[in-house]
Design a protein around this motif. Sequence first.
Motif, PDB file in Angstrom:
ATOM      1  N   TYR A   1      -2.722   3.937  12.464  1.00 11.20           N
ATOM      2  CA  TYR A   1      -1.305   4.252  12.299  1.00 11.20           C
ATOM      3  C   TYR A   1      -1.117   5.303  11.223  1.00 11.20           C
ATOM      4  O   TYR A   1      -1.787   5.268  10.179  1.00 11.20           O
ATOM      5  N   SER A   2      -0.183   6.209  11.460  1.00 14.26           N
ATOM      6  CA  SER A   2       0.158   7.220  10.462  1.00 14.26           C
ATOM      7  C   SER A   2       1.115   6.631   9.432  1.00 14.26           C
ATOM      8  O   SER A   2       1.669   5.541   9.615  1.00 14.26           O
ATOM      9  N   ARG A   3       1.333   7.361   8.357  1.00 16.23           N
ATOM     10  CA  ARG A   3       2.307   6.928   7.354  1.00 16.23           C
ATOM     11  C   ARG A   3       3.685   6.748   7.997  1.00 16.23           C
ATOM     12  O   ARG A   3       4.397   5.774   7.713  1.00 16.23           O
ATOM     13  N   ARG A   4       4.054   7.666   8.876  1.00 15.40           N
ATOM     14  CA  ARG A   4       5.350   7.557   9.551  1.00 15.40           C
ATOM     15  C   ARG A   4       5.448   6.269  10.359  1.00 15.40           C
ATOM     16  O   ARG A   4       6.467   5.564  10.326  1.00 15.40           O
ATOM     17  N   ALA A   5       4.389   5.925  11.067  1.00 16.46           N
ATOM     18  CA  ALA A   5       4.394   4.706  11.872  1.00 16.46           C
ATOM     19  C   ALA A   5       4.457   3.461  10.996  1.00 16.46           C
ATOM     20  O   ALA A   5       5.180   2.500  11.306  1.00 16.46           O
ATOM     21  N   ILE A   6       3.704   3.465   9.911  1.00 19.86           N
ATOM     22  CA  ILE A   6       3.699   2.319   9.002  1.00 19.86           C
ATOM     23  C   ILE A   6       5.106   2.064   8.469  1.00 19.86           C
ATOM     24  O   ILE A   6       5.553   0.918   8.376  1.00 19.86           O
ATOM     25  N   ARG A   7       5.802   3.128   8.144  1.00 19.61           N
ATOM     26  CA  ARG A   7       7.156   2.986   7.599  1.00 19.61           C
ATOM     27  C   ARG A   7       8.174   2.612   8.668  1.00 19.61           C
ATOM     28  O   ARG A   7       9.165   1.922   8.371  1.00 19.61           O
ATOM     29  N   ALA A   8       7.955   3.046   9.909  1.00 20.94           N
ATOM     30  CA  ALA A   8       8.970   2.867  10.955  1.00 20.94           C
ATOM     31  C   ALA A   8       8.915   1.516  11.657  1.00 20.94           C
ATOM     32  O   ALA A   8       9.933   1.037  12.165  1.00 20.94           O
ATOM     33  N   ILE A   9       7.746   0.895  11.712  1.00 19.33           N
ATOM     34  CA  ILE A   9       7.577  -0.302  12.542  1.00 19.33           C
ATOM     35  C   ILE A   9       7.740  -1.575  11.721  1.00 19.33           C
ATOM     36  O   ILE A   9       7.065  -1.771  10.711  1.00 19.33           O
ATOM     37  N   THR A  10       8.644  -2.431  12.182  1.00 19.61           N
ATOM     38  CA  THR A  10       8.831  -3.757  11.603  1.00 19.61           C
ATOM     39  C   THR A  10       8.515  -4.781  12.679  1.00 19.61           C
ATOM     40  O   THR A  10       9.064  -4.732  13.779  1.00 19.61           O
ATOM     41  N   ILE A  11       7.628  -5.707  12.370  1.00 22.10           N
ATOM     42  CA  ILE A  11       7.167  -6.689  13.351  1.00 22.10           C
ATOM     43  C   ILE A  11       7.932  -7.999  13.180  1.00 22.10           C
ATOM     44  O   ILE A  11       8.021  -8.529  12.067  1.00 22.10           O
TER      45      ILE A  11
END
Length: 197
Positions: free
Chosen positions: A157-167
Amino acid sequence: MSAPRKPLVIACIPAFNEESTIGAVVRGALKHVDMVIVCDDGSTDLTVRRALEAGAYVVRHTRNMGYGAALRTLFEVARRVDPDAMVILDADGQHDPNDIPVIIRPVLSGEADIVVGSRMAGEVPVQRWVGVRVITLIVRVSAYPGLRDAQSGFRAYSRRAIRAITITEPGMGASTEILLKAACEGLKLKEIPIRVR
């Protein structure tokens, strides 16, 4: 003129009662990343001790909460660390840590926000393959048309993905939830064949 900054890469491993394999997985991952974070999901064996001995940073759930809950905790920790890339792999040794450089490369180059290590090129039991195909079809129709393995736990995961995704899904459905939310966020996805042990 200063040298370019080396990207910060972390590996995150959800684990539940994996004392026999977690040490080797952590040591293998540390050859390719700067830090390994293990989320122990309420293990009753020596998983925590083995992970610490191998060099991992360990966060613990006091009780077993499920795969998705462990991923949620790992994403929360990763947001605090703020790496350039995060790779997630299973604690049972089925994923080869030596594949980490291949999995993270498209993220570090900006080619993708999420890289899925596809098991369809390897040996997957028939009964599991059928289930994976059905779930993958759902994701293909609603999110990423070219996807072949929506359930693979080996991802970057990119930094953008890490910040955007909430599980929010506590169980195995989190793998699908992540991809559906990623599509809603417009995240770029790439799939790479991997070996499964």
